[in-house]
Design a protein around this motif. Sequence first.
Motif, PDB file in Angstrom:
ATOM      1  N   LEU A 177      -9.573 -12.857  14.792  1.00 19.59           N
ATOM      2  CA  LEU A 177      -8.906 -12.014  13.804  1.00 19.59           C
ATOM      3  C   LEU A 177      -9.453 -10.595  13.937  1.00 19.59           C
ATOM      4  O   LEU A 177     -10.586 -10.323  13.550  1.00 19.59           O
ATOM      5  N   ASN A 178      -8.664  -9.728  14.535  1.00 18.53           N
ATOM      6  CA  ASN A 178      -9.038  -8.323  14.725  1.00 18.53           C
ATOM      7  C   ASN A 178      -7.897  -7.432  14.240  1.00 18.53           C
ATOM      8  O   ASN A 178      -6.729  -7.834  14.283  1.00 18.53           O
ATOM      9  N   THR A 179      -8.246  -6.243  13.811  1.00 20.17           N
ATOM     10  CA  THR A 179      -7.223  -5.289  13.413  1.00 20.17           C
ATOM     11  C   THR A 179      -7.579  -3.912  13.949  1.00 20.17           C
ATOM     12  O   THR A 179      -8.750  -3.632  14.243  1.00 20.17           O
ATOM     13  N   GLU A 180      -6.573  -3.062  14.084  1.00 17.55           N
ATOM     14  CA  GLU A 180      -6.812  -1.699  14.538  1.00 17.55           C
ATOM     15  C   GLU A 180      -7.075  -0.802  13.336  1.00 17.55           C
ATOM     16  O   GLU A 180      -6.534  -1.010  12.245  1.00 17.55           O
ATOM     17  N   VAL A 181      -7.958   0.168  13.549  1.00 21.80           N
ATOM     18  CA  VAL A 181      -8.274   1.157  12.515  1.00 21.80           C
ATOM     19  C   VAL A 181      -7.901   2.517  13.078  1.00 21.80           C
ATOM     20  O   VAL A 181      -8.567   3.023  13.992  1.00 21.80           O
ATOM     21  N   THR A 182      -6.845   3.106  12.543  1.00 18.81           N
ATOM     22  CA  THR A 182      -6.371   4.406  13.033  1.00 18.81           C
ATOM     23  C   THR A 182      -6.544   5.520  12.008  1.00 18.81           C
ATOM     24  O   THR A 182      -6.362   6.688  12.335  1.00 18.81           O
ATOM     25  N   ASP A 183      -6.888   5.135  10.767  1.00 18.64           N
ATOM     26  CA  ASP A 183      -7.139   6.155   9.756  1.00 18.64           C
ATOM     27  C   ASP A 183      -8.300   7.045  10.194  1.00 18.64           C
ATOM     28  O   ASP A 183      -9.378   6.554  10.546  1.00 18.64           O
ATOM     29  N   ARG A 184      -8.103   8.357  10.165  1.00 10.75           N
ATOM     30  CA  ARG A 184      -9.074   9.304  10.709  1.00 10.75           C
ATOM     31  C   ARG A 184     -10.445   9.171  10.045  1.00 10.75           C
ATOM     32  O   ARG A 184     -11.472   9.086  10.717  1.00 10.75           O
ATOM     33  N   ASP A 185     -10.459   9.116   8.704  1.00  9.92           N
ATOM     34  CA  ASP A 185     -11.731   9.055   7.984  1.00  9.92           C
ATOM     35  C   ASP A 185     -12.435   7.723   8.210  1.00  9.92           C
ATOM     36  O   ASP A 185     -13.642   7.674   8.460  1.00  9.92           O
ATOM     37  N   ALA A 186     -11.679   6.617   8.137  1.00  8.52           N
ATOM     38  CA  ALA A 186     -12.283   5.289   8.320  1.00  8.52           C
ATOM     39  C   ALA A 186     -12.851   5.137   9.731  1.00  8.52           C
ATOM     40  O   ALA A 186     -13.969   4.628   9.925  1.00  8.52           O
ATOM     41  N   ALA A 187     -12.082   5.564  10.740  1.00  8.61           N
ATOM     42  CA  ALA A 187     -12.556   5.445  12.117  1.00  8.61           C
ATOM     43  C   ALA A 187     -13.781   6.325  12.355  1.00  8.61           C
ATOM     44  O   ALA A 187     -14.704   5.948  13.090  1.00  8.61           O
ATOM     45  N   TRP A 188     -13.810   7.518  11.740  1.00 10.33           N
ATOM     46  CA  TRP A 188     -14.963   8.407  11.900  1.00 10.33           C
ATOM     47  C   TRP A 188     -16.218   7.777  11.297  1.00 10.33           C
ATOM     48  O   TRP A 188     -17.310   7.876  11.865  1.00 10.33           O
ATOM     49  N   LYS A 189     -16.087   7.108  10.157  1.00 12.88           N
ATOM     50  CA  LYS A 189     -17.231   6.438   9.536  1.00 12.88           C
ATOM     51  C   LYS A 189     -17.729   5.290  10.417  1.00 12.88           C
ATOM     52  O   LYS A 189     -18.944   5.046  10.514  1.00 12.88           O
ATOM     53  N   LEU A 190     -16.821   4.585  11.048  1.00  9.26           N
ATOM     54  CA  LEU A 190     -17.237   3.519  11.978  1.00  9.26           C
ATOM     55  C   LEU A 190     -18.002   4.096  13.167  1.00  9.26           C
ATOM     56  O   LEU A 190     -18.979   3.507  13.638  1.00  9.26           O
ATOM     57  N   ALA A 191     -17.559   5.260  13.666  1.00  8.90           N
ATOM     58  CA  ALA A 191     -18.257   5.906  14.783  1.00  8.90           C
ATOM     59  C   ALA A 191     -19.658   6.330  14.365  1.00  8.90           C
ATOM     60  O   ALA A 191     -20.620   6.212  15.146  1.00  8.90           O
ATOM     61  N   GLN A 192     -19.808   6.828  13.138  1.00  9.16           N
ATOM     62  CA  GLN A 192     -21.132   7.203  12.642  1.00  9.16           C
ATOM     63  C   GLN A 192     -22.027   5.974  12.511  1.00  9.16           C
ATOM     64  O   GLN A 192     -23.219   6.015  12.826  1.00  9.16           O
ATOM     65  N   TRP A 193     -21.438   4.887  12.002  1.00  6.44           N
ATOM     66  CA  TRP A 193     -22.189   3.629  11.880  1.00  6.44           C
ATOM     67  C   TRP A 193     -22.725   3.196  13.250  1.00  6.44           C
ATOM     68  O   TRP A 193     -23.879   2.796  13.379  1.00  6.44           O
TER      69      TRP A 193
END
Length: 389
Positions: A177-193
């Motif tokens: 079960l995987n999903t794509e995250v394209t929202d700019r703010d959400a994806a940026w927070k994942l990159a910081q994580w």
Amino acid sequence: MPRIFDNDQLYLHAGLTDTLPTAYRADFCVGYFNLRGWRLIADTIAALPGKDPHPPCRLLIGMHQPPQEQIRELFSFGHTDEGGLVDNAQVVRLKRQIVTEFRNQLTIGAPTDADEAGLRQLARQIRARTLQVKLYLRYPLHAKLYLLHRADPVTPVYAFLGSSNLTLAGLRVQGELNTEVTDRDAAWKLAQWFDQRWMDSRCLDISEELAQVIDESWAGERLLSPYEVYVKMAYHLAQEAIAGVSGEFKLPKEFKGLLFEYQAAAVQIAAHHVNKRGGVLLGDVVGLGKTLMATAIARIFQDDMGYDTLILCPPALVSMWQRYVDEYHLVAKVVPTSLVQRVLPDLRRYRLVIIDESHNLRNREAKRYAAIHDYLHKNESKVVLLSAT
């Protein structure tokens, strides 16, 4: 609405390979990494241009534990809900242990040309710094995150988040079960994580160790000489022989004065193979005691494990085998191979089967072969084959 990649309607492997060409670099965080699984995305990773100061692809591997180990740890004495942090001594030990686990991965299953090519490409990409691999040891980490960095003002970071590890099964075979995250703010927070864990002091680079594991395996670029192959085989055969004669199985006292030293050693080694692999072939010229040695093996498994023995032999040898059964007190049944089609289908289970003159049963299309084959598999019998041919 974001897409769901469950390896049923949509495959995560397809999602990655379709999207990676739009990126200039990638960051992956997984709980488990299978070296053979890399070949699914190796070519698309190779095409990434990268962007300084980062390599084209960074792979962060968490501390993978088999489920049984997690359960054992959870219910062990001294476990607390606040546990999980790793001290410096454990860091060194865990790094060595996990590198060893990667080496062991390559001993499982039969090598294929595709596996070999993929592993060699993985080693080359590590050496070229196209790929950097780190091991996260701060605490057990089981996250599965795939980040693609793109020169796109709308979605500069494109993410896949879910349950898939970087393995053949996780990317393409088993249900996930995987999903794509394209929202700019959400994806940026994942990159910081991801960056926070990548830069952690308990995050150790194991790129060179992984490349060395591959170089030293069957997938290594360097061709081995016939002498090196010979020495390797001799080493493992010697290890098997040592294991066999080290006392795992004791020779029954009735046979100690009957067997020569080399025969007694062969019996113990053969018993080791039967126990470990389910079968063994005793091959020697006529008159060197194969029948007595096989009888000794049967007595070992009778005395130590309570096995009864089924003896299949040519009709001319039935009386000889019956004498051995009586003389050495075997709980055994002797059946001529000419009757196996009639007798075996309704015969009770025998845990050990001795097949004398086994070379007569090489034809897989023959009915006798099929009858014996079916009996062995149905009853999960261990097998001792005898042949002078």
